[in-house]
Design a protein around this motif. Structure first.
Motif, PDB file in Angstrom:
ATOM      1  N   GLU A  11      -4.519 -14.897  -1.494  1.00  0.00           N
ATOM      2  CA  GLU A  11      -5.612 -14.237  -0.778  1.00  0.00           C
ATOM      3  C   GLU A  11      -5.359 -14.192   0.735  1.00  0.00           C
ATOM      4  N   ASP A  12      -4.708 -15.233   1.257  1.00  0.00           N
ATOM      5  CA  ASP A  12      -4.495 -15.315   2.699  1.00  0.00           C
ATOM      6  C   ASP A  12      -3.471 -14.289   3.180  1.00  0.00           C
ATOM      7  N   GLU A  13      -2.639 -13.795   2.265  1.00  0.00           N
ATOM      8  CA  GLU A  13      -1.540 -12.930   2.669  1.00  0.00           C
ATOM      9  C   GLU A  13      -1.812 -11.457   2.393  1.00  0.00           C
ATOM     10  N   ILE A  14      -2.932 -11.152   1.743  1.00  0.00           N
ATOM     11  CA  ILE A  14      -3.184  -9.775   1.344  1.00  0.00           C
ATOM     12  C   ILE A  14      -3.770  -8.988   2.510  1.00  0.00           C
ATOM     13  N   PRO A  15      -3.145  -7.876   2.885  1.00  0.00           N
ATOM     14  CA  PRO A  15      -3.692  -7.069   3.976  1.00  0.00           C
ATOM     15  C   PRO A  15      -4.977  -6.371   3.557  1.00  0.00           C
ATOM     16  N   PRO A  16      -5.776  -5.930   4.502  1.00  0.00           N
ATOM     17  CA  PRO A  16      -6.989  -5.198   4.141  1.00  0.00           C
ATOM     18  C   PRO A  16      -6.631  -3.927   3.374  1.00  0.00           C
ATOM     19  N   PRO A  17      -7.555  -3.439   2.538  1.00  0.00           N
ATOM     20  CA  PRO A  17      -7.224  -2.261   1.723  1.00  0.00           C
ATOM     21  C   PRO A  17      -6.940  -1.047   2.599  1.00  0.00           C
ATOM     22  N   GLN A  18      -5.913  -0.326   2.237  1.00  0.00           N
ATOM     23  CA  GLN A  18      -5.551   0.871   2.976  1.00  0.00           C
ATOM     24  C   GLN A  18      -5.505   2.054   2.018  1.00  0.00           C
ATOM     25  N   ARG A  19      -5.916   3.215   2.506  1.00  0.00           N
ATOM     26  CA  ARG A  19      -5.779   4.411   1.697  1.00  0.00           C
ATOM     27  C   ARG A  19      -4.296   4.759   1.643  1.00  0.00           C
ATOM     28  N   PRO A  20      -3.752   4.999   0.453  1.00  0.00           N
ATOM     29  CA  PRO A  20      -2.323   5.288   0.358  1.00  0.00           C
ATOM     30  C   PRO A  20      -1.987   6.613   1.049  1.00  0.00           C
ATOM     31  N   PRO A  21      -0.705   6.841   1.364  1.00  0.00           N
ATOM     32  CA  PRO A  21      -0.325   8.114   1.978  1.00  0.00           C
ATOM     33  C   PRO A  21      -0.661   9.284   1.059  1.00  0.00           C
ATOM     34  N   SER A  22      -0.818  10.460   1.639  1.00  0.00           N
ATOM     35  CA  SER A  22      -1.182  11.636   0.846  1.00  0.00           C
ATOM     36  C   SER A  22      -0.150  11.874  -0.247  1.00  0.00           C
ATOM     37  N   PRO A  23      -0.609  12.065  -1.486  1.00  0.00           N
ATOM     38  CA  PRO A  23       0.322  12.257  -2.601  1.00  0.00           C
ATOM     39  C   PRO A  23       0.875  13.685  -2.601  1.00  0.00           C
ATOM     40  N   PRO A  24       1.946  13.928  -3.347  1.00  0.00           N
ATOM     41  CA  PRO A  24       2.431  15.306  -3.501  1.00  0.00           C
ATOM     42  C   PRO A  24       1.308  16.198  -4.055  1.00  0.00           C
ATOM     43  N   LEU A  25       1.228  17.417  -3.555  1.00  0.00           N
ATOM     44  CA  LEU A  25       0.117  18.297  -3.926  1.00  0.00           C
ATOM     45  C   LEU A  25       0.016  18.525  -5.435  1.00  0.00           C
ATOM     46  N   TYR A  26       1.179  18.620  -6.098  1.00  0.00           N
ATOM     47  CA  TYR A  26       1.135  18.942  -7.532  1.00  0.00           C
ATOM     48  C   TYR A  26       0.503  17.832  -8.362  1.00  0.00           C
ATOM     49  N   THR A  27       0.365  16.633  -7.791  1.00  0.00           N
ATOM     50  CA  THR A  27      -0.240  15.525  -8.549  1.00  0.00           C
ATOM     51  C   THR A  27      -1.760  15.467  -8.368  1.00  0.00           C
ATOM     52  N   THR A  28      -2.306  16.234  -7.446  1.00  0.00           N
ATOM     53  CA  THR A  28      -3.731  16.130  -7.142  1.00  0.00           C
ATOM     54  C   THR A  28      -4.585  16.754  -8.241  1.00  0.00           C
TER      55      THR A  28
END
Length: 359
Positions: A11-28
């Protein structure tokens, strides 16, 4: 990848939640013509049962009309959620166990058949929901922790408290009048099969095992138990797996709070989901494989998009849930746990919760 010892405080090492980078458009969703439910419009429905113990496991049957829960006592409770989730409306199944029931699994081929297991009384008990008495009791030399049926419902994998894996098979020997569940005796010359959790693949010719202190997943042929794949998955131990119903991905979760999505064609990690701040307890795919529900040691369930890993909604929970289960045909999850004691607050209670739309 750091060599973090498994007993360190993740728990001490986990960074705060981040939104992942934008995915490839075809996967949206938009590119694929998928219209996700408005998860933010749903509210959790929590059902409490007074008592000093919590619910430990919930499971839907194969047609989604029944929901079973265990953990509070020696009784298994089965609800018809579309009618009522009130405590008194549950069908009670008792007499099979002499101690607390820990886990419940439904037979994938029949909506009324299920089994329950207890670590303390070392039994797996088989039931038919159309009758109150159990159909068979299997007494074991080990304490069963987790169970998983094969796709044809004729084999049952179970992992023990000692992190070993065994099988029961439904068969008739020469002296038997009818088929019954019996322990599958493995070749004694081979080392014992180890694992903390296990499940069959959708064909039934393979099993997937995790171990709480191993960073790899083992994929093995069944019944030969030859190792087919062993991809690295988690620092400090892998504790949960789930198969995408479409057969594209295997999701794995670990003490490192990370969920990995493996492509089943090449066993390469296609994406990593880092939305959780706590160690993962359980994973479940929706019936169409589009959404992954993540239960963890925090008071919430995360729902993420399978193809992109993007977090869609965080479901507030009354307690950390040891399990999460999508309905087999609807966008509904069930989960459970036990509320904590708070000074001046109500006493702790077992809780079973649902989130989504059953109608």
């Amino acid at each position: 990848m750091s060599n973090t010892p498994s007993n360190s405080k993740d728990e001490d090492e986990i960074p705060p939640p981040q939104r992942p980078p934008s995915p490839p458009l075809y996967t949206t969703f938009a590119a694929r013509g998928v219209h996700p439910p408005t998860f933010s419009a749903f509210k959790p429905r929590d059902y409490r049962m007074s008592g000093s113990q919590g619910m430990t496991h919930v499971a839907w049957n194969c047609d989604g009309k029944k929901l079973a829960a265990v953990g509070v006592d020696k009784i298994t409770r089965v609800w018809l959620p579309e009618k009522s989730m009130e405590t008194r409306s549950a069908s009670m199944f008792s007499g099979g166990h002499t101690d607390d029931v820990d886990y419940v699994s439904w037979n994938p081929t029949h909506p009324d058949l299920f089994c329950t297991s207890s670590q303390k009384d070392r039994r797996i008990v088989f039931w038919d929901a159309r009758q109150t008495r159990h159909t068979q009791q299997c007494s074991l030399k080990v304490s069963p922790v987790q169970t998983s049926y094969s796709p044809d419902g004729r084999a049952l994998l179970f992992a023990s408290a000692g992190h070993q894996v065994f099988f029961l098979t439904f068969r008739k020997d020469e002296d038997d009048e009818k088929e019954q569940w019996k322990l599958w005796e493995r070749d004694p010359s081979r080392p014992p099969l180890t694992g903390s959790t296990g499940m069959f693949n959708y064909v039934g010719d393979g099993i997937i095992l995790t171990h709480h202190s191993e960073h790899t997943i083992r994929v093995m042929d069944y019944p030969s138990l030859a190792v087919r794949e062993s991809p690295a998955a988690h620092v400090g131990g892998c504790v949960a797996v789930a198969l995408d119903p479409r057969g594209r991905y295997l999701a794995s979760g670990g003490y490192d709070s990370i969920v990995n999505m493996f492509d089943l064609n090449d066993w390469i990690c296609a994406r990593t989901i880092t939305v959780c701040e706590h160690s993962i307890n359980a994973l479940s795919f929706s019936h169409d494989g589009e959404y992954l529900a993540i239960a963890n040691a925090g008071n919430y369930i995360d729902i993420c998009a399978t193809e992109t890993g993007i977090p869609l909604h965080r479901v507030p929970a009354l307690a950390p849930s040891p399990t999460v289960a999508w309905h087999p045909s609807k966008y509904v999850i069930a989960y459970c746990g036990q509320t904590k004691i708070r000074e001046g607050g109500p006493p702790p209670a077992a809780v079973i919760s649902m989130f989504g739309l059953l109608e």
